[in-house]
Design a protein around this motif. Sequence first.
Motif, PDB file in Angstrom:
ATOM      1  N   LEU A   1      -1.797  39.958  36.827  1.00  0.00           N
ATOM      2  CA  LEU A   1      -0.778  39.173  36.142  1.00  0.00           C
ATOM      3  C   LEU A   1       0.067  38.377  37.128  1.00  0.00           C
ATOM      4  O   LEU A   1       0.540  37.270  36.814  1.00  0.00           O
ATOM      5  N   ARG A   2       0.240  38.915  38.359  1.00  0.00           N
ATOM      6  CA  ARG A   2       1.105  38.276  39.344  1.00  0.00           C
ATOM      7  C   ARG A   2       0.359  37.276  40.216  1.00  0.00           C
ATOM      8  O   ARG A   2       0.934  36.758  41.189  1.00  0.00           O
TER       9      ARG A   2
ATOM     10  N   ARG B   1       8.065  36.679  34.327  1.00  0.00           N
ATOM     11  CA  ARG B   1       7.283  37.087  33.165  1.00  0.00           C
ATOM     12  C   ARG B   1       8.212  37.752  32.141  1.00  0.00           C
ATOM     13  O   ARG B   1       9.211  38.393  32.488  1.00  0.00           O
ATOM     14  N   ARG B   2       7.819  37.626  30.888  1.00  0.00           N
ATOM     15  CA  ARG B   2       8.499  38.356  29.812  1.00  0.00           C
ATOM     16  C   ARG B   2       7.557  39.475  29.373  1.00  0.00           C
ATOM     17  O   ARG B   2       6.436  39.220  28.918  1.00  0.00           O
ATOM     18  N   ILE B   3       8.031  40.707  29.523  1.00  0.00           N
ATOM     19  CA  ILE B   3       7.201  41.890  29.279  1.00  0.00           C
ATOM     20  C   ILE B   3       7.811  42.703  28.138  1.00  0.00           C
ATOM     21  O   ILE B   3       9.018  42.982  28.136  1.00  0.00           O
TER      22      ILE B   3
ATOM     23  N   ASP C   1      12.062  38.297  35.984  1.00  0.00           N
ATOM     24  CA  ASP C   1      11.437  38.868  34.786  1.00  0.00           C
ATOM     25  C   ASP C   1      12.489  39.212  33.730  1.00  0.00           C
ATOM     26  O   ASP C   1      13.665  39.452  34.039  1.00  0.00           O
TER      27      ASP C   1
ATOM     28  N   TRP D   1      12.494  42.084  30.669  1.00  0.00           N
ATOM     29  CA  TRP D   1      11.750  43.216  30.113  1.00  0.00           C
ATOM     30  C   TRP D   1      12.460  43.740  28.866  1.00  0.00           C
ATOM     31  O   TRP D   1      13.686  43.870  28.847  1.00  0.00           O
TER      32      TRP D   1
ATOM     33  N   ASP E   1       4.638  37.502  27.622  1.00  0.00           N
ATOM     34  CA  ASP E   1       3.393  37.265  28.363  1.00  0.00           C
ATOM     35  C   ASP E   1       2.482  38.491  28.302  1.00  0.00           C
ATOM     36  O   ASP E   1       1.259  38.351  28.381  1.00  0.00           O
ATOM     37  N   LEU E   2       3.090  39.648  28.195  1.00  0.00           N
ATOM     38  CA  LEU E   2       2.332  40.903  28.173  1.00  0.00           C
ATOM     39  C   LEU E   2       3.061  41.902  27.289  1.00  0.00           C
ATOM     40  O   LEU E   2       4.278  42.071  27.407  1.00  0.00           O
TER      41      LEU E   2
ATOM     42  N   GLY F   1      -1.533  35.234  26.492  1.00  0.00           N
ATOM     43  CA  GLY F   1      -0.925  36.537  26.760  1.00  0.00           C
ATOM     44  C   GLY F   1      -1.888  37.691  26.523  1.00  0.00           C
ATOM     45  O   GLY F   1      -2.943  37.540  25.894  1.00  0.00           O
TER      46      GLY F   1
END
Length: 740
Positions: free
Chosen positions: A536-537, A543-545, A563, A565, A615-616, A648
């Motif tokens: 992912l990186r 990123r939005r987790i 990020d 989260w 994103d995940l 995603g």
Amino acid sequence: MVTTLYALTLALGSALLFAAQPMVARMALPGLGGSPAVWNTSMVFFQAALLAGYALAHGVARRSAPAPQALAMAVLLVAAILSLPIALVPADAVPPPDAPVPWLLARLALEAGPPAVALAMASPLLQRWFTRAAGPERDPYFLYAAGNVGSFGALLSYPFLVEPLLTLEVQARYWSVGFGIWSGFVLLCALAQRRQRVPVPAHSSLPSPTESSPAETHGDVIPLRQRLIWIFLAAVPVSLLQGCTLSLTTDVASVPLLWIVPLAIYLLTYVAAFATHGRPLIPPARRALPFLAVALLFVVLSRATEPVGVLIGLHLAFLAAAGLVCHGALVSRRPPPAQLTGFYLAIAFGGLLGGAFNALLAPLIFSSLAEYPLAIAIACAALPRRRHPRHRTGVEPPASLGADLAGPVALAGVTLVLGLLIPWAQEAPRLRSAIVFGLPAIAACAMMDRPRRLVLSLLALFLAGSWLNPRWSGTEYSERSFFGVTRVTRDATGGIRQLMHGNTLHGRQFLDPDRRGEPLAYYHREGPLGRIFAALRENPGPRRIGVIGLGVGTMAAYAEPGDIWTFFEIDPAVIRVARDPARFTFLADCQADDWRIIEGDARLRLREEPDAAFDLILLDAFSSDAIPVHLITREALSLYRAKLRTGGWLAAHISNRYLTLEPVFAALARDAGWICRAAEDVLEDDFPGKEPSHWVVLAAADSDLGSLPRRFPWLPAGLDPRVSLWTDQRSSVFEVFQWR
């Protein structure tokens, strides 16, 4: 012919009532989520419906003749039929967030209330009618066994036949047909007893089935003491059933479907007691019960987890013996048929008390599963007193309370002294338990022929053990909620702190400040999750987790500056533990620019998030060692896809000792037109704190996964033709159970 008609009607009615409970609870899950409040509220509702039906039967039987009784039953049947089919929660229904339980109760009362009450009311009323139809010499109580046979049949058929083969909508339709057929049988029973016109005797000429005292009656009045005894004898087995089930599935073996076995035993003890009056089984059960109680209490206090087969057998053997003793005592104290409805009303009230105490009250007043050992001890009060042939009553009179207390107090004192004086056994927990609890348990065996003294001895032993155990174990913190007991412990080395739910691990962290940021357990960097984040990186940037299931917050170790989260967690006790930096620091050390925890069922709360927000999404929610079913259906995957950005991923942790969940996700991905990759970490090194794990990743296309397939043996998830597509309407754990 009359006997067959009544027995068949009772069996079918009980089967319908029993099958309605899991069906209705499954209907509620998508709208209300996986909170235990759904199951507990449904269970309490049906127990209350049973009580209401029995109360109606009792009132009608006492105040009206057979013809008005049949008319009242017919009116209720018509009202129930008009409310069918049961359709509890529309797909788009959203309960009020501040009052989901009252909302569910209102829906239950509206949709399932009339048929549930009708089914419950018919059971005692039909037994009254049977006495008129078959004659006063026939004991109607065997029909209660027929009803429990029907419940047993529904118990076995629902998870193995009905749930795998039929959607909830089809189940409700067939259930309605079954209710209509049963209603016809009820009307035939009414006609059969009306033709006979045999009066129901106020006093039974039936012999007492056992040597225990029959019910005390004074004309039409049943003394309060007798009613309380009935309530007690009905409540204790229900409490034992729930305690045994919870203990087995959390502390011994979190095997899906294991709950069926204790419930089947509970029902069969009713069948044995009421069908044959327990003559072949109750005497040996009485002899075995004290020994089993002492042995089981020793197991509970010593927190034994092996050998699993022996422990499961001991729990189930005690439940069977206690059920036979209590239900046999109920049969022996049954009143004449004229007072039958009051008898069943007391049984229903006792069942409601026992169930509500364990499901609703115990999580609020106990920090451990204390209700189970308490019920083990109290069950021994159902044993008869020692026989004394020279006494006029045939049994030995009870000793004074002081005499009965002396032995138990001494037993507790010996236990505490032994526990405080053997520090040399701290490194040998089995030897310590054998000495501290085993010796007093053996001494308790000397009191087996005096039930009150035995109960007090077991309670004293339990209280002493409850004081000693927290001081011996590595438990640093324990909290009880409706989701179970959450414990923070240290491992055998003392260098790792971990979160446990029963015997299932939910996260670890090094105590060494220099190593506390290293993710452990199923989340280590060399495993599947570490490879997911490495892939992912590849492209830098925030990123939005979204994480479903908090644990101790281990996944926050993968967060980077920029990020955002979001953690979804249903258990407030877990949130409190993860947030407390004195216990775990993953959240306190989180490098994300922003992180938050949203409390509640993830499927419900995720609806509130904007579309294309993540994103995940990481699915790491567990209940009894498996992902809650309502989180892995077609409808749930559709929700996840809506909340993922283009390209995603959805990653799910599917490690499980008893279920093979990979084919479930493979079927979901194929249905959605996505791809599904799976990887399993078998731990080829002996790095401390690691655990093997099994993960799947779903995405719209292989190209969205970047280099992930090359970073680990991520293989296409295997489809299994025996595993169907799971939906909110139909799913079956039976399809993926590992039979070994």
